[in-house]
Design an enzyme around this catalytic site. Structure first.
Site, PDB file in Angstrom:
ATOM      1  N   ASP A  24      -1.192   6.333  -5.129  1.00 26.69           N
ATOM      2  CA  ASP A  24      -2.247   7.323  -5.381  1.00 26.69           C
ATOM      3  C   ASP A  24      -1.727   8.347  -6.376  1.00 26.69           C
ATOM      4  O   ASP A  24      -0.639   8.903  -6.182  1.00 26.69           O
ATOM      5  CB  ASP A  24      -2.609   8.032  -4.070  1.00 26.69           C
ATOM      6  CG  ASP A  24      -2.994   7.043  -2.987  1.00 26.69           C
ATOM      7  OD1 ASP A  24      -4.028   6.372  -3.147  1.00 26.69           O
ATOM      8  OD2 ASP A  24      -2.245   6.934  -1.988  1.00 26.69           O
ATOM      9  N   GLU A  70       0.476  -0.547  -4.742  1.00 30.16           N
ATOM     10  CA  GLU A  70      -0.605   0.424  -4.946  1.00 30.16           C
ATOM     11  C   GLU A  70      -0.023   1.808  -4.715  1.00 30.16           C
ATOM     12  O   GLU A  70       0.872   1.990  -3.867  1.00 30.16           O
ATOM     13  CB  GLU A  70      -1.731   0.152  -3.932  1.00 30.16           C
ATOM     14  CG  GLU A  70      -2.960   1.023  -4.091  1.00 30.16           C
ATOM     15  CD  GLU A  70      -3.000   2.281  -3.229  1.00 30.16           C
ATOM     16  OE1 GLU A  70      -3.986   3.019  -3.318  1.00 30.16           O
ATOM     17  OE2 GLU A  70      -2.039   2.533  -2.455  1.00 30.16           O
ATOM     18  N   HIS A  85       0.822  -1.216   0.000  1.00 28.59           N
ATOM     19  CA  HIS A  85       0.000   0.000   0.000  1.00 28.59           C
ATOM     20  C   HIS A  85       0.858   1.269   0.000  1.00 28.59           C
ATOM     21  O   HIS A  85       1.749   1.406   0.830  1.00 28.59           O
ATOM     22  CB  HIS A  85      -0.861  -0.036   1.271  1.00 28.59           C
ATOM     23  CG  HIS A  85      -1.863   1.054   1.392  1.00 28.59           C
ATOM     24  ND1 HIS A  85      -2.037   1.765   2.561  1.00 28.59           N
ATOM     25  CD2 HIS A  85      -2.758   1.551   0.507  1.00 28.59           C
ATOM     26  CE1 HIS A  85      -3.013   2.642   2.395  1.00 28.59           C
ATOM     27  NE2 HIS A  85      -3.465   2.541   1.152  1.00 28.59           N
ATOM     28  N   GLU A 110      -4.149   3.978  -8.091  1.00 29.27           N
ATOM     29  CA  GLU A 110      -5.408   4.544  -7.617  1.00 29.27           C
ATOM     30  C   GLU A 110      -5.518   5.973  -8.139  1.00 29.27           C
ATOM     31  O   GLU A 110      -4.695   6.832  -7.803  1.00 29.27           O
ATOM     32  CB  GLU A 110      -5.513   4.536  -6.088  1.00 29.27           C
ATOM     33  CG  GLU A 110      -6.879   5.073  -5.681  1.00 29.27           C
ATOM     34  CD  GLU A 110      -7.069   5.345  -4.203  1.00 29.27           C
ATOM     35  OE1 GLU A 110      -6.332   4.783  -3.363  1.00 29.27           O
ATOM     36  OE2 GLU A 110      -7.967   6.157  -3.897  1.00 29.27           O
ATOM     37  N   HIS A 138      -1.165  11.212  -1.863  1.00 26.29           N
ATOM     38  CA  HIS A 138      -2.455  10.742  -1.355  1.00 26.29           C
ATOM     39  C   HIS A 138      -3.424  11.894  -1.100  1.00 26.29           C
ATOM     40  O   HIS A 138      -4.557  11.880  -1.571  1.00 26.29           O
ATOM     41  CB  HIS A 138      -2.247   9.947  -0.056  1.00 26.29           C
ATOM     42  CG  HIS A 138      -3.537   9.465   0.531  1.00 26.29           C
ATOM     43  ND1 HIS A 138      -4.321  10.242   1.378  1.00 26.29           N
ATOM     44  CD2 HIS A 138      -4.211   8.290   0.385  1.00 26.29           C
ATOM     45  CE1 HIS A 138      -5.398   9.559   1.723  1.00 26.29           C
ATOM     46  NE2 HIS A 138      -5.359   8.375   1.131  1.00 26.29           N
TER      47      HIS A 138
HETATM   48  O1  G3P Z   1      -6.402   1.637  -3.064  1.00 24.49           O
HETATM   49  C1  G3P Z   1      -6.768   1.221  -1.803  1.00 24.49           C
HETATM   50  C2  G3P Z   1      -6.484   2.232  -0.733  1.00 24.49           C
HETATM   51  O2  G3P Z   1      -5.281   2.908  -1.029  1.00 24.49           O
HETATM   52  C3  G3P Z   1      -7.586   3.210  -0.574  1.00 24.49           C
HETATM   53  O3  G3P Z   1      -7.417   4.055   0.510  1.00 24.49           O
HETATM   54  O4  G3P Z   1      -6.994   6.322   1.385  1.00 24.49           O
HETATM   55  O5  G3P Z   1      -5.163   4.670   1.339  1.00 24.49           O
HETATM   56  O6  G3P Z   1      -5.972   5.674  -0.777  1.00 24.49           O
HETATM   57  P1  G3P Z   1      -6.341   5.227   0.613  1.00 24.49           P
HETATM   58 MG    MG Z   2      -4.748   4.591  -2.212  1.00 22.38          MG
END
Ligand code: G3P
Ligand code: MG
Length: 255
Positions: free
Chosen positions: A46, A44, A17, A119, A59
């Site tokens: 952002d 993953e 993440h 994302e 993020h």
């Molecule tokens: O993509 C899954 C997760 O990253 C979603 O939550 O707030 O960490 O972007 P967040």
């Molecule tokens: Mg995310």
């Protein structure tokens, strides 16, 4: 998984993440390197747009939590964003670590044979534009690559724009609640997967997705008991911060 319209799914079960965004500053290349050191092969991150349309990793909508600057990140040009220190807030050893562009992340993951879940995290008001630009840039950066990036978003307009711009790139709908119509929305967006908050995922949700040929993934799973529950249910992907705890090699606890 039913035989109905099953799409290719080349992504590893374990996904780090925000890179490996607790061991190192989230959404930086240092975080990706940290995850890779623990054996992670999928990440993953952002992605949003600078004022001049460059996709980059961050993020939050604003800069203050993870850089010395403040204000809305998407209002600044890439030339300014790329000079900010996105590592010093985490710890001294990462001071000076830059915000990466999607292009530099593509170079890293492609060179190492890793998979990426992008994302789409638009600055509010730029949902469709961000989906469109990120999809086009992903198509360009991953051209001739066997494993395309998976585009996910909480924002249906971003996924719709990505679908219209580059239909062939796989998409996933992110859900922090199972509101009425969630399944129909995923189908309407022609998604290959749905990614829910882990507490929402159960046998019924997985069966509904699998019966329709969609994959089921969860975020952000850091608790070993939850990992065991989800694995027993047949989950297709686990997004985790705990890269030093869960080993992708054997799905075993490292401590
Ligand atoms: O993509 C899954 C997760 O990253 C979603 O939550 O707030 O960490 O972007 P967040
Ligand atoms: Mg995310």
């Amino acid at each position: 998984m039913s035989a109905q319209a099953v799409r290719p799914w080349p992504y590893p079960l374990w996904i780090a993440h925000r890179g490996a965004g607790q061991l190192a500053p989230e959404n930086t290349l240092a975080a990706f390197r940290a995850g890779a050191r623990y054996g992670y092969r999928a990440f993953e991150c952002d992605v949003k747009l600078s004022a001049d349309g460059v996709p980059f990793l961050l993020h939050d909508d604003t800069l203050q939590r993870t850089t010395p600057a403040c204000g809305v990140a998407g209002e600044r040009p890439w030339a300014e964003l790329s000079r900010l220190d996105a590592g010093g807030w985490h710890s001294r050893g990462f001071a000076g670590e830059p915000i990466p562009s999607l292009e530099s992340v593509a170079a890293f993951v492609r060179r190492n044979g890793h998979a990426l879940n992008i994302e789409i995290k638009p600055t509010p008001g730029l949902e469709a534009e961000t989906g469109r630009v990120v999809a086009r840039e992903a198509e360009r950066l991953w051209r001739d690559c066997a494993v395309p990036p998976l585009l996910s978003s909480f924002e249906p307009p971003s996924l719709a724009a990505a679908r219209d711009a580059v239909p062939a790139l796989p998409r996933a709908l992110l859900l922090d609640q199972l509101a009425q119509g969630w399944f129909e929305l995923a189908q309407e967006l022609d998604c290959a997967a749905v990614v829910t908050a882990y507490s929402l995922m159960d046998a019924a949700v997985i069966a509904r997705l699998h019966d329709a040929g969609l994959r089921a993934l969860c975020y952000t799973v850091n608790d070993p008991a939850e990992v065991q529950r989800l694995l027993a249910l047949g989950i297709d992907g686990i997004i985790t911060d705990a890269v030093d705890r869960f080993s992708p090699a054997g799905a075993a606890l490292l401590d």
